[in-house]
Design a protein around this motif. Structure first.
Motif, mmCIF file in Angstrom:
data_model
loop_
_atom_site.group_PDB
_atom_site.id
_atom_site.type_symbol
_atom_site.label_atom_id
_atom_site.label_comp_id
_atom_site.label_asym_id
_atom_site.label_seq_id
_atom_site.Cartn_x
_atom_site.Cartn_y
_atom_site.Cartn_z
ATOM 1 N N UNK A 1 0.840 -1.199 0.000
ATOM 2 C CA UNK A 1 0.000 0.000 0.000
ATOM 3 C C UNK A 1 0.874 1.248 0.000
ATOM 4 N N UNK A 2 1.847 1.297 0.899
ATOM 5 C CA UNK A 2 2.839 2.370 0.876
ATOM 6 C C UNK A 2 4.035 1.962 1.732
ATOM 7 N N UNK A 3 5.142 2.659 1.543
ATOM 8 C CA UNK A 3 6.304 2.495 2.404
ATOM 9 C C UNK A 3 6.964 3.844 2.609
ATOM 10 N N UNK A 4 8.055 3.868 3.340
ATOM 11 C CA UNK A 4 8.711 5.129 3.701
ATOM 12 C C UNK A 4 9.314 5.839 2.501
ATOM 13 N N UNK A 5 9.447 5.130 1.384
ATOM 14 C CA UNK A 5 10.007 5.748 0.178
ATOM 15 C C UNK A 5 8.990 6.623 -0.540
ATOM 16 N N UNK B 1 5.206 7.356 11.907
ATOM 17 C CA UNK B 1 5.023 6.190 12.770
ATOM 18 C C UNK B 1 4.923 4.882 11.992
ATOM 19 N N UNK B 2 4.592 4.915 10.718
ATOM 20 C CA UNK B 2 4.491 3.710 9.900
ATOM 21 C C UNK B 2 5.493 3.792 8.749
ATOM 22 N N UNK B 3 6.287 2.750 8.605
ATOM 23 C CA UNK B 3 7.269 2.741 7.522
ATOM 24 C C UNK B 3 6.808 1.906 6.333
ATOM 25 N N UNK B 4 5.872 0.961 6.567
ATOM 26 C CA UNK B 4 5.401 0.123 5.458
ATOM 27 C C UNK B 4 4.067 -0.514 5.817
ATOM 28 N N UNK B 5 3.157 -0.541 4.840
ATOM 29 C CA UNK B 5 1.871 -1.231 4.995
ATOM 30 C C UNK B 5 1.650 -2.101 3.766
ATOM 31 N N UNK B 6 1.351 -3.384 4.011
ATOM 32 C CA UNK B 6 1.179 -4.345 2.925
ATOM 33 C C UNK B 6 -0.055 -5.202 3.201
ATOM 34 N N UNK B 7 -0.757 -5.624 2.139
ATOM 35 C CA UNK B 7 -1.947 -6.460 2.287
ATOM 36 C C UNK B 7 -1.554 -7.883 2.669
ATOM 37 N N UNK B 8 -2.133 -8.396 3.763
ATOM 38 C CA UNK B 8 -1.926 -9.792 4.153
ATOM 39 C C UNK B 8 -2.845 -10.720 3.376
ATOM 40 N N UNK B 9 -4.057 -10.220 3.113
ATOM 41 C CA UNK B 9 -5.052 -10.958 2.333
ATOM 42 C C UNK B 9 -5.607 -10.011 1.278
ATOM 43 N N UNK B 10 -6.426 -10.516 0.360
ATOM 44 C CA UNK B 10 -7.129 -9.623 -0.556
ATOM 45 C C UNK B 10 -7.919 -8.618 0.281
ATOM 46 N N UNK B 11 -7.735 -7.349 0.006
ATOM 47 C CA UNK B 11 -8.274 -6.304 0.879
ATOM 48 C C UNK B 11 -8.868 -5.159 0.065
ATOM 49 N N UNK B 12 -9.501 -4.245 0.780
ATOM 50 C CA UNK B 12 -10.085 -3.049 0.164
ATOM 51 C C UNK B 12 -9.866 -1.877 1.104
#
Length: 368
Positions: free
Chosen positions: A42-46, A88-99
């Motif tokens: 979804x996003x990361x620190x970059x 506070x968040x450096x990376x967010x990734x989907x663990x399952x199919x998400x919305x």
């Protein structure tokens, strides 16, 4: 193509659920769920997107700035709150199919601050018997999205009512602009072009503003405005319009400065919604949401310094202006809690739950 969500589908999402229907319509293009496949980033620190996110379905893996991992699952109490690309968040990734929903943070913060500030203004006007349908419509005008509520309060005293008959030409294309108007009763027609090229571009009703573009751009009128029926308009002179748009100057402090004042006896004042406050607040912080601040200010101690904070700093800036006008000493946490580092964020919002209440005489007590 996925369609935008309806307001009733947003009622559990904090703070989207506090916005008015008109404000939600201004976000309509952003209220479209975005699908994520398991493993998608979804996003990361970059990538600093400047967005606020809401998890609608599925589960996300969230890595904090210090490397800790946690999961966010749709339907949980935590998933009702926005999260973003702050420190506070450096990376967010989907663990399952998400919305997810992806909302521009700056726009959301402007709408939120203005809606709550206006709620306070509407409450005061209603209590004094000054509230009317045209004024409620007026305050929903996009022109006021960037205007402090105290400026609007001053403007209302400067409006000049003018009764005019149907067919009267109020503005002519090409004329210089020395004022703008608001429709209090009736309606007007807006035409552009001259002679055979003339065409109607809009019909405006109660609460509408017109003539402001010439004041904003310092150019001649770009349209002709004619009354469709007997109409009452409210005239606002150029200088009063310019004063309306001026942002008030408020005292701001960084986290270190605010913490030093707090250690010396200043009181933290959380002006966010109760749901936001309960999720995490400063030690012994009072909760007075911006839209209730004027009403509750009688419980504050005039001999104490108040340190106001919110998420972005916009609501707290409004709060400081209101308190200052009422004779209190107050400062705003610069850029709000979203502007804090992960370490400072954890240090500030160290308590959860109902927290503290202000009582008459400036007393503070634990509420639960």
């Amino acid at each position: 193509m996925t369609k935008p969500l309806f307001p009733d589908q947003l009622r559990s999402l904090i703070p989207l659920n506090s916005l008015s229907p008109r404000q939600l319509r201004s976000l309509r293009e952003q209220l479209v769920p975005r699908p994520l496949l398991a493993g998608d980033l979804l996003f990361d620190s970059e990538v600093a997107t400047g967005s606020s996110y809401f998890l609608l379905a599925g589960a996300l893996s969230m890595r904090s700035a210090d490397g800790d991992l946690q999961q966010l699952v749709a339907g949980s109490p935590e998933s009702c709150h926005a999260f973003g690309t702050g420190g506070r968040l450096s990376q967010v990734r989907a663990l399952t199919d998400s919305s997810v929903l992806m909302i521009d943070s700056a726009q959301l913060n402007r709408l939120l601050a203005w809606h709550q500030a206006h709620a306070d203004l509407l409450l005061v006007l209603s209590s004094s018997g000054e509230l009317s349908d045209w004024l409620e419509e007026l305050l929903e005008n996009p022109l006021f999205a960037r205007v402090p509520s105290e400026n609007v309060r001053d403007m209302l005293a400067k409006l000049e009512p003018i009764e005019l008959p149907a067919g009267h030409v109020l503005l002519r294309e090409g004329d210089p602009g020395d004022c703008c108007y608001f429709v209090q009763r009736g309606g007007v027609q807006v035409m552009v072009g001259l002679g055979s090229d003339r065409q109607m571009v809009a019909e405006l009703g109660v609460g509408a503003c017109f003539g402001e573009e010439a004041l904003l751009t310092d150019r001649p009128r770009n349209a002709t405005v004619t009354l469709l029926e007997d109409t009452c308009v409210l005239r606002l002179a150029r200088q009063d319009f310019i004063d309306l748009l001026k942002a008030p100057v408020v005292a701001e402090l960084d986290f270190e400065q605010a913490s030093e004042l707090n250690a010396g006896g200043a009181q933290w004042l959380d002006v966010r919604l109760l749901e936001e406050y309960q999720r995490g607040h400063a030690l012994q912080a009072l909760n007075m949401p911006l839209h209730l601040l004027r009403l509750k200010s009688r419980l504050l101690d005039r001999d104490r310094v108040y340190l106001c904070y919110c998420d972005s700093g916009k609501r707290s800036a409004n709060a400081v202006f209101i308190l200052t006008q009422l004779g209190f000493t107050a400062c705003s946490l610069r850029h709000g809690v979203d502007g804090l580092s992960a370490q400072d964020y954890a240090a500030l919002l160290c308590e959860q739950g109902n927290g503290y209440l202000a009582r008459s005489g400036g007393r503070t007590e634990r509420s639960g």
